[in-house]
Design a protein around this motif. Structure first.
Motif, mmCIF file in Angstrom:
data_model
loop_
_atom_site.group_PDB
_atom_site.id
_atom_site.type_symbol
_atom_site.label_atom_id
_atom_site.label_comp_id
_atom_site.label_asym_id
_atom_site.label_seq_id
_atom_site.Cartn_x
_atom_site.Cartn_y
_atom_site.Cartn_z
ATOM 1 N N LYS A 200 0.826 -1.208 0.000
ATOM 2 C CA LYS A 200 0.000 0.000 0.000
ATOM 3 C C LYS A 200 0.859 1.257 0.000
ATOM 4 N N HIS A 201 1.917 1.251 0.826
ATOM 5 C CA HIS A 201 2.814 2.414 0.888
ATOM 6 C C HIS A 201 3.511 2.632 -0.465
ATOM 7 N N LEU A 202 3.993 1.551 -1.064
ATOM 8 C CA LEU A 202 4.678 1.663 -2.354
ATOM 9 C C LEU A 202 3.718 2.157 -3.433
ATOM 10 N N TYR A 203 2.557 1.559 -3.498
ATOM 11 C CA TYR A 203 1.583 1.901 -4.537
ATOM 12 C C TYR A 203 1.142 3.359 -4.413
ATOM 13 N N SER A 204 0.981 3.800 -3.206
ATOM 14 C CA SER A 204 0.599 5.191 -2.964
ATOM 15 C C SER A 204 1.725 6.143 -3.365
ATOM 16 N N SER A 205 2.976 5.756 -3.079
ATOM 17 C CA SER A 205 4.116 6.618 -3.416
ATOM 18 C C SER A 205 4.287 6.787 -4.921
ATOM 19 N N LYS A 206 3.750 5.850 -5.711
ATOM 20 C CA LYS A 206 3.826 5.940 -7.169
ATOM 21 C C LYS A 206 2.660 6.738 -7.756
ATOM 22 N N GLY A 207 1.776 7.252 -6.879
ATOM 23 C CA GLY A 207 0.681 8.096 -7.337
ATOM 24 C C GLY A 207 -0.603 7.359 -7.648
ATOM 25 N N SER B 220 -4.891 -7.536 -10.867
ATOM 26 C CA SER B 220 -4.577 -7.402 -12.293
ATOM 27 C C SER B 220 -4.368 -5.944 -12.666
ATOM 28 N N GLU B 221 -5.216 -5.069 -12.132
ATOM 29 C CA GLU B 221 -5.072 -3.643 -12.425
ATOM 30 C C GLU B 221 -3.772 -3.101 -11.872
ATOM 31 N N MET B 222 -3.400 -3.515 -10.669
ATOM 32 C CA MET B 222 -2.147 -3.058 -10.077
ATOM 33 C C MET B 222 -0.955 -3.542 -10.906
ATOM 34 N N GLU B 223 -1.019 -4.784 -11.371
ATOM 35 C CA GLU B 223 0.078 -5.312 -12.186
ATOM 36 C C GLU B 223 0.227 -4.521 -13.481
ATOM 37 N N ASP B 224 -0.896 -4.174 -14.107
ATOM 38 C CA ASP B 224 -0.853 -3.382 -15.342
ATOM 39 C C ASP B 224 -0.265 -1.996 -15.080
ATOM 40 N N ASN B 225 -0.712 -1.359 -14.004
ATOM 41 C CA ASN B 225 -0.209 -0.018 -13.679
ATOM 42 C C ASN B 225 1.295 -0.038 -13.385
ATOM 43 N N LEU B 226 1.742 -1.015 -12.630
ATOM 44 C CA LEU B 226 3.158 -1.088 -12.282
ATOM 45 C C LEU B 226 4.017 -1.502 -13.484
#
Length: 571
Positions: A49-56, A84-90
């Motif tokens: 959650k912290h990482l994903y948030s830091s990427k905007g 799946s959405e998180m994997e696509d975004n990252l």
């Protein structure tokens, strides 16, 4: 069927003992397999959650605990904190971050090459300006020998020298020949003020100039030594500029989809597996970067050749007859040449009159009118102009050191980028991220270049389809290296745009006023410029020393070989 007391006691005693051994065995097995089983149990996803948030990205869709990963298409399909959405975004973020890494690494090289270009270019231009001002200062006491526009002859010379240095399509020998012709006409008129001298008579005089040698050995000095300096200086600064452009264009080549997926596995799949603290294995990272930068690594051979040639040419600027002393000698040699013709004016006039006929006298009034036209000499500084730029030896030493630092740029780039990602060291080879889990990375590291990626275990690379943008830059490096090698040997080499009707050898595109069509009386001491066609363009080119023109039509880069073959057979 009654049991005795003894049998009952034995049965009751055996059961607890067997149960104890069974419990102990299960406990030992639990201890042995607890790490493996522990990793299979769902964990919290707070780090993700912290990482994903830091990427905007919004954290609303991030699971609170690990979920089953059958939906994943890039990362391993174990327990995961990524949807799946998180994997696509990252994955998209992996692409942009990889491109940024390459741009940042190449930007330092671009800045260095640009700084060296600015230093050398500024030094050479100031050196030329210094020589011009000192020449005009030295000519001030001699102005009576020259025509009223004496300053223009010399200003035109230095203007043409600067134009050539900056890449103008002119022939340096023609520039010098034109200068000596105009200077001789000017002096001859002033040494014979009582005669009327027509253009036809001056042309006849110029035809005899080679036998007369009015300026002694000075024109030969200019051709043999000064032209070499200008050829080398122009080629050197253009190679610095080209190197900057090549690095810039190569850094903008987009990564392949296979590279992007591999970078996702390297950069963010550990976070999806709740292993944020586990660093990537160094060899794992190298294989990914070698696969992603396979085409860039193919620049290595021609890039090394370019750097070696640049260092060789830079060495020409140093030593006893260095760049500074030769360019500064221009003013000294010109004043020496003027004085030589002045000292031998009687002999020269006699030979000209003998070869071209007698001259018609003019009235005394006309002579006085010419003297009035001359007016005052061109104002110049009374003291010699001093250079404020650093000495050439210091410039050469610095540029050679900087060039050697980037000689292995393209093959060291994967290691540099992996170091920037802070991969695990050799002491942690058994506890690093290997693309699937925490553990040792077993595959061997691939060699550099496109052809060596055929068995790359991390990035699928089609070695039969090289990147054409990079192949084009390889060709540019090859042409520039050839130009530098010719410049090192004193041969004037120029590019020719094959879409242009004009010849790259140049007879002087920018003639100064009445300079076009004037007489040339000094034979060329060096060869005519060698012309290379720019490969990515098409059009007309001239081959040899005024040979037949051949129009080659090319619709794609793949017809380059055919165009070159046609040029060869038409020679």
């Amino acid at each position: 069927l009654s049991l005795s007391h003894t049998h009952i006691s034995r049965f009751v005693g055996v059961v607890p003992v067997k149960m104890m051994w069974i419990s102990l065995s299960l406990a030992v097995l639990g201890l042995l397999f607890s790490p493996v089983l522990g990793e299979q149990r769902p964990k919290t996803c707070m780090d993700m959650k912290h990482l994903y948030s830091s990427k905007g990205f919004p954290v609303t869709g991030v699971p609170s605990a690990e979920i089953s990963g059958e939906h994943l298409r890039v990362c391993p399909q174990g327990y995961t904190c990524c949807t799946s959405e998180m994997e696509d975004n990252l994955t998209k973020r992996s692409r942009s971050e990889f491109e940024a890494l390459v741009r940042n690494a190449s930007r330092a090289v671009q800045v260095m090459l640009t700084a060296q270009y600015n230093s050398f270019d500024g030094y050479f231009k100031e050196l030329l300006d210094h020589s011009e001002k000192n020449l005009l200062r030295k000519l001030s006491p001699m102005h009576g020998l020259l025509c009223f526009d004496n300053s223009k002859i010399f200003k035109d010379l230095f203007s043409e020298l600067l134009h050539y240095y900056k890449g103008g399509s002119i022939n340096l020998e023609d520039v010098l020949n034109e200068f000596w012709s105009r200077l001789m006409e000017c002096q001859f008129k002033h040494q014979n003020p009582h005669y009327q001298i027509s253009d036809e008579y001056l042309e006849c005089m110029v035809k005899h100039a080679e036998q007369l040698r009015p300026y002694g050995e000075v024109p030969r000095f200019f051709k043999l030594r000064l032209t070499r300096v200008f050829i080398a200086a122009r080629s050197f600064v253009r190679s610095l500029s080209l190197g900057t452009e090549v690095v810039k264009k190569v850094s903008q080549v987009p990564p392949s989809p296979e590279c992007v997926r591999a970078m996702m596995r390297l950069m963010y799949c550990p976070h999806c597996r709740s292993m944020a603290s586990v660093k990537p294995c160094n060899n794992y990272c190298l294989n990914i970067l070698k696969g992603c930068l396979a085409n860039q690594a193919d620049l290595d051979s021609e890039w090394r050749n370019l750097i070696d040639s640049m260092i060789q040419v830079a060495d020409r600027f140093n030593g006893p007859s260095n760049l500074e002393s030769l360019v500064d000698t221009i003013s000294l040699k010109i004043t020496e040449a003027i004085q030589t013709m002045r000292d031998n004016r009687a002999h020269i006039s006699s030979k000209v009159l003998q070869g071209c006929g007698n001259l018609k006298s003019v009235s005394k009034r006309s002579v006085d009118d010419d003297a009035k036209k001359r007016g005052k000499p061109y104002p110049v500084e009374e003291r010699p102009v001093s250079l404020v730029t650093p000495a050439v030896d210091r410039l050469v030493t610095e540029v050679k050191m900087k060039l050697r630092d980037v000689k292995e740029l393209w093959v060291t780039l994967p290691s540099a980028l992996c170091s920037e990602k802070v991969t695990a060291g050799s002491a942690n080879e058994d506890r690093c991220w290997n693309g699937q889990n925490r553990g040792r990375y077993l595959p061997e590291v691939m060699a550099d270049g496109l052809a060596n990626q055929i068995n790359n275990p991390e990035v699928e690379v089609d070695i039969t389809k090289p990147d054409m943008a990079i192949r084009q830059q390889i060709m540019q490096l090859r042409i520039m290296t050839n130009r530098l090698r010719n410049a090192y040997n004193g041969n004037d080499v120029d590019f020719q745009d094959t879409s242009d009707d004009s010849s790259g050898s140049g007879s002087g595109d920018s003639c100064s006023e009445d300079g076009c069509g004037r007489r040339r009386f000094i034979n060329a001491a060096t060869r005519s410029p060698i012309v290379y066609a720019i490969p990515e363009q098409s059009g007309k080119s001239k081959l040899g020393n005024g040979g037949n023109a051949l129009r080659c039509s090319a619709t794609s880069f793949h017809l380059l070989a055919l165009a070159l073959a046609l040029q060869f057979f038409c020679r």
